[in-house]
Design a protein around this motif. Structure first.
Motif, PDB file in Angstrom:
ATOM      1  N   SER A  61      -0.255  -2.613  -7.550  1.00 36.25           N
ATOM      2  CA  SER A  61       1.178  -2.433  -7.792  1.00 36.25           C
ATOM      3  C   SER A  61       1.700  -1.122  -7.208  1.00 36.25           C
ATOM      4  CB  SER A  61       1.492  -2.507  -9.281  1.00 36.25           C
ATOM      5  OG  SER A  61       0.828  -1.482  -9.986  1.00 36.25           O
ATOM      6  N   HIS A  62       0.791  -0.256  -6.727  1.00 33.54           N
ATOM      7  CA  HIS A  62       1.174   1.010  -6.102  1.00 33.54           C
ATOM      8  C   HIS A  62       0.775   1.061  -4.630  1.00 33.54           C
ATOM      9  CE1 HIS A  62       1.373   2.099 -10.370  1.00 33.54           C
ATOM     10  NE2 HIS A  62       2.244   3.002  -9.977  1.00 33.54           N
ATOM     11  N   GLY A  63       0.475  -0.101  -4.030  1.00 32.00           N
ATOM     12  CA  GLY A  63       0.124  -0.143  -2.619  1.00 32.00           C
ATOM     13  C   GLY A  63      -1.360  -0.147  -2.334  1.00 32.00           C
ATOM     14  N   GLY A  84       4.713   4.414  -4.785  1.00 34.20           N
ATOM     15  CA  GLY A  84       4.283   3.038  -5.018  1.00 34.20           C
ATOM     16  C   GLY A  84       4.125   2.197  -3.776  1.00 34.20           C
ATOM     17  N   ALA A  85       4.165   2.801  -2.592  1.00 35.14           N
ATOM     18  CA  ALA A  85       4.079   2.007  -1.365  1.00 35.14           C
ATOM     19  C   ALA A  85       3.561   2.858  -0.211  1.00 35.14           C
ATOM     20  CB  ALA A  85       5.449   1.435  -1.014  1.00 35.14           C
ATOM     21  N   PHE A  86       3.161   2.173   0.852  1.00 34.06           N
ATOM     22  CA  PHE A  86       2.707   2.820   2.076  1.00 34.06           C
ATOM     23  C   PHE A  86       3.478   2.294   3.266  1.00 34.06           C
ATOM     24  CE2 PHE A  86      -0.983   3.319  -0.657  1.00 34.06           C
ATOM     25  CZ  PHE A  86      -1.382   4.606  -0.389  1.00 34.06           C
ATOM     26  N   ALA A  87       3.597   3.123   4.290  1.00 33.43           N
ATOM     27  CA  ALA A  87       4.141   2.715   5.584  1.00 33.43           C
ATOM     28  C   ALA A  87       3.170   3.219   6.644  1.00 33.43           C
ATOM     29  CB  ALA A  87       5.529   3.309   5.816  1.00 33.43           C
ATOM     30  N   TRP A  98       3.748  -1.920   2.837  1.00 35.41           N
ATOM     31  CA  TRP A  98       3.228  -2.726   1.746  1.00 35.41           C
ATOM     32  C   TRP A  98       3.291  -1.924   0.466  1.00 35.41           C
ATOM     33  CZ3 TRP A  98       0.291  -0.054   5.148  1.00 35.41           C
ATOM     34  CH2 TRP A  98      -0.753   0.726   4.670  1.00 35.41           C
ATOM     35  N   GLY A  99       3.269  -2.643  -0.663  1.00 29.97           N
ATOM     36  CA  GLY A  99       3.360  -2.009  -1.973  1.00 29.97           C
ATOM     37  C   GLY A  99       4.625  -2.435  -2.684  1.00 29.97           C
ATOM     38  N   SER A 100       5.058  -1.639  -3.642  1.00 28.89           N
ATOM     39  CA  SER A 100       6.217  -1.959  -4.474  1.00 28.89           C
ATOM     40  C   SER A 100       7.514  -1.991  -3.667  1.00 28.89           C
ATOM     41  CB  SER A 100       6.353  -0.912  -5.585  1.00 28.89           C
ATOM     42  OG  SER A 100       7.590  -1.044  -6.252  1.00 28.89           O
TER      43      SER A 100
END
Length: 147
Positions: A61-63, A84-87, A98-100
């Protein structure tokens, strides 16, 4: 490693390591040459493996799970993260996220604009991509700079 590049002892407490909320730490896992870490409260990490493949682990839920975009995570030269996400920026100038969705993990609305990108940056819950032509594309939570 802490933000100044000093090695942290695995047995240290956050206080002893002089880390505080919002600090970024980098995990060095041999033989991976480049690792980008999510903030510790985010509970997820991502690493660039030769030859530009990405390994993500931790809370999905945090990537921490990049399986949905794994086919696109190749030739990666830079990773940024929110809480909560990655790029990931690929060598061809495309960006994979991807991620939240609340933290910038879903970039479908701006994907057509995410081309010829030279650099990506992140806030707590949004991303910005600087293109070769100087145009800046943002996405994620609007109160943190997204659209």
């Amino acid at each position: 490693l802490n933000q100044t590049g000093e090695k942290l002892l695995g047995s240290s407490t956050l206080r002893a390591a002089q880390l505080s909320d919002g600090d970024t730490v980098t995990a060095c896992i041999s033989p991976l040459p480049a690792v980008a870490g999510c903030r510790w409260e985010g509970r997820a990490f991502a690493a660039i493996q030769p030859p530009g493949m990405v390994l993500a682990w931790g809370s999905s839920s945090h990537g921490g799970n990049g399986d949905e975009v794994a086919d696109h995570l190749h030739s990666v030269r830079q990773i940024q993260r929110t809480t909560g996400a990655f790029a990931a920026l690929r060598k061809d100038g495309r960006v994979v996220t991807w991620g939240s969705k609340f933290c910038g993990g879903h970039s479908e609305a701006v994907q057509d604009e995410l081309r010829d990108v030279r650099r990506i940056q992140a806030t707590n819950a949004a991303f910005a991509a600087i293109r070769q032509d100087g145009h800046v594309v943002t996405w994620g939570y609007e109160y943190f700079g997204g659209d």
